[in-house]
Scaffold this active site. Structure first.
Site, short mmCIF file in Angstrom:
data_model
loop_
_atom_site.label_atom_id
_atom_site.label_comp_id
_atom_site.label_asym_id
_atom_site.label_seq_id
_atom_site.Cartn_x
_atom_site.Cartn_y
_atom_site.Cartn_z
N GLN A 45 0.84 -1.20 0.00
CA GLN A 45 0.00 0.00 0.00
C GLN A 45 0.87 1.24 0.00
O GLN A 45 1.22 1.78 1.05
CB GLN A 45 -0.95 0.00 1.20
CG GLN A 45 -1.88 1.18 1.13
CD GLN A 45 -3.17 0.98 1.88
OE1 GLN A 45 -3.41 -0.05 2.47
NE2 GLN A 45 -4.01 1.98 1.84
N PHE A 46 1.21 1.71 -1.19
CA PHE A 46 2.10 2.86 -1.31
C PHE A 46 1.47 4.12 -0.75
O PHE A 46 2.18 5.05 -0.37
CB PHE A 46 2.55 3.05 -2.76
CG PHE A 46 1.56 3.79 -3.62
CD1 PHE A 46 1.68 5.15 -3.83
CD2 PHE A 46 0.51 3.11 -4.23
CE1 PHE A 46 0.77 5.83 -4.63
CE2 PHE A 46 -0.40 3.78 -5.03
CZ PHE A 46 -0.27 5.14 -5.22
N THR A 47 0.14 4.19 -0.64
CA THR A 47 -0.49 5.41 -0.13
C THR A 47 -0.15 5.67 1.34
O THR A 47 -0.34 6.78 1.82
CB THR A 47 -2.02 5.37 -0.31
OG1 THR A 47 -2.55 4.24 0.39
CG2 THR A 47 -2.39 5.31 -1.78
#
Length: 145
Positions: free
Chosen positions: A78-80
């Protein structure tokens, strides 16, 4: 590396209507990677998560690890998590690892996790995932490595 650990009664990841990762009781971990993350960060994170005592013992105290209860481990990229949110009304992802590095780090994480813990499942890097879970407690921790 920034991770969110959630103790769950069950969790799954769907992509395009198909389930690609699914666990019963255990940990779902959302993983965000930074440009300076290394295999050492990954090893440290896995060691901590696999031994982190956040499951209840017979007295109802958080005293057992995922290994001790033989729970599932669901890893979700989850790069966010790496978003810069202090300024403006649109998140910036300049603190996140590049997509190429992020994919490499997540692949390394999956390989190492499978070596250390046989009950490992995962989402897919870069995919449009739908994550379903029932947070147990709720118990959620944010850890930085």
């Amino acid at each position: 590396m920034l991770i969110v650990i959630q103790r769950v009664t069950h969790a799954r990841v769907d992509i395009g209507g198909e389930t690609v990762g699914k666990i019963a009781q255990g940990l779902m971990i959302l993983c965000g990677f930074e440009p300076d993350d290394t295999e050492q960060n990954i090893n440290k994170m896995l060691e901590k998560c696999l031994n982190y005592r956040i499951f209840s013992d017979n007295q109802g105290k958080m005293n057992l690890s995922i290994k001790e209860i033989e729970g599932g481990l669901l890893l979700v990229p989850q790069f966010t998590l790496m978003a810069e949110t202090q300024k403006g009304l649109r998140p910036s992802f300049s603190n996140a690892a590049s997509p190429e590095l992020g994919r490499q780090l997540f692949d390394t994480l999956l390989t190492r996790a499978a070596q250390l813990y046989p009950h490992t499942q995962s989402g897919a890097f870069g995919a449009d995932m739908q994550v379903h879970l029932c947070n147990d407690g709720p118990v959620t921790f944010l850890l930085k490595f």
